[in-house]
Motif scaffolding. Sequence first.
Motif, PDB file in Angstrom:
ATOM      1  N   PHE A   1       0.838  -1.193   0.000  1.00 43.79           N
ATOM      2  CA  PHE A   1       0.000   0.000   0.000  1.00 43.79           C
ATOM      3  C   PHE A   1       0.876   1.247   0.000  1.00 43.79           C
TER       4      PHE A   1
ATOM      5  N   ASN B   1      -6.440   3.243   3.751  1.00 44.03           N
ATOM      6  CA  ASN B   1      -5.568   2.092   3.497  1.00 44.03           C
ATOM      7  C   ASN B   1      -5.527   1.163   4.704  1.00 44.03           C
TER       8      ASN B   1
ATOM      9  N   CYS C   1      -6.023  -2.782   5.095  1.00 44.86           N
ATOM     10  CA  CYS C   1      -4.956  -3.629   5.653  1.00 44.86           C
ATOM     11  C   CYS C   1      -5.494  -4.509   6.768  1.00 44.86           C
TER      12      CYS C   1
ATOM     13  N   TYR D   1       3.864  -1.535   3.398  1.00 45.30           N
ATOM     14  CA  TYR D   1       3.505  -0.150   3.102  1.00 45.30           C
ATOM     15  C   TYR D   1       4.744   0.599   2.669  1.00 45.30           C
TER      16      TYR D   1
ATOM     17  N   GLU E   1       2.288   8.674   7.845  1.00 41.60           N
ATOM     18  CA  GLU E   1       2.048   7.278   7.491  1.00 41.60           C
ATOM     19  C   GLU E   1       3.001   6.324   8.198  1.00 41.60           C
TER      20      GLU E   1
ATOM     21  N   CYS F   1      -2.607   2.280  -4.321  1.00 39.71           N
ATOM     22  CA  CYS F   1      -2.335   3.688  -4.007  1.00 39.71           C
ATOM     23  C   CYS F   1      -3.590   4.370  -3.474  1.00 39.71           C
ATOM     24  N   LYS F   2      -3.384   5.378  -2.637  1.00 34.10           N
ATOM     25  CA  LYS F   2      -4.506   6.125  -2.084  1.00 34.10           C
ATOM     26  C   LYS F   2      -4.425   7.611  -2.423  1.00 34.10           C
TER      27      LYS F   2
ATOM     28  N   SER G   1       2.008   8.921  -3.307  1.00 32.75           N
ATOM     29  CA  SER G   1       1.675   7.775  -4.162  1.00 32.75           C
ATOM     30  C   SER G   1       2.343   7.815  -5.530  1.00 32.75           C
TER      31      SER G   1
END
Length: 349
Positions: A6, A18, A22, A33, A40, A95-96, A101
């Motif tokens: 991710f 995400n 997960c 990740y 993050e 991807c978010k 990303s």
Amino acid sequence: MKKIMFCGGGSAGHVIPNIALCDQLKGQFEISYIGTDGIERNICKNKHIKYYSFDGVKLVRGKVLCNLKIPAKICKSVKQCKEILKDATPDLLFCKGGYVSYPPAVAAKELGIPVLTHESDLSLGLANKLIAPKCRRVLTAFPSTASKLRNGVYTGTPLREELFGRDRIMAKRAFGCDLRPTVLVFGGGSGSAAINRALRGCITELCRSYNILHICGKGNTVYSSLYGYKQLEFAEDMGEVYACADYAVSRCGANAANELIALKIPTLFIPLENGASRGDQVENARYFEERGLCRILKESELTTSSLKSAIDELIADKKLKAALKENIFNRGNERIIQEIESALKQPFD
């Protein structure tokens, strides 16, 4: 076991969805990740998710000189990501959006690794606009967004399971709220100076009728002994916060907006306007307002007086409560997982 990596970061809004996925996919797939040294990293650390770090590059809106070195920095970031992907050997990159990303998506495409991305807002952000042609599918939170894309698929937005089914009585007790209506006021992950200022200008009047649970952002609490006013810099457990809330005042970032609508909490949205963003929050708020699912107060019209009036009108709005009660909100988790599984069955590019 198949491997899913991710990516997405820079703000909690690009990470939390995400994490919702997960949590559901752990045990079925090997999860990792990739991101920067931003929010993050800490979120993944707390969730015990294997983490890979690279040097991210962020566009500074409205400042041309600050962006002159971006192309060279992106090349460096893509190179770093390619090395990470070669080492981690994921079967798919999810991807978010957000600037975090873009380099992993470019690197994955060059290595022939399938890429999916998800857009939470009504319109694509810059990163997802650039990523979209490299993706097997662009998954969207809103139907109209998908319809405008060659490879768009409407899935809805992923929401955390922990937000639902919480004990309201226990939540109100945890925050010291009495039997009066509780209004949650928050302005995004780092708070909102404008909302904080307007709220505190009328807090004494508001607390004569309501409990106010105010998430004001790190370093933004002020001394107050006012009965009914509870301040938090941030909330570790938003499920408990939402369970406590009878009403809400919020920015209109896509994740918070979808969470509030899904939980049927009558909300007054104060979206960030174009000067402070690309206008996505205004678009999101209008979408929900057109369907009778929220009220809006423009930030340009935000004052102590207008906020007090808007909160009173929110609480009196029986039509809004009825619309939310009747609204069917579909979480996107299962549909997104179906798209992930489908992409994994297809051969690499």
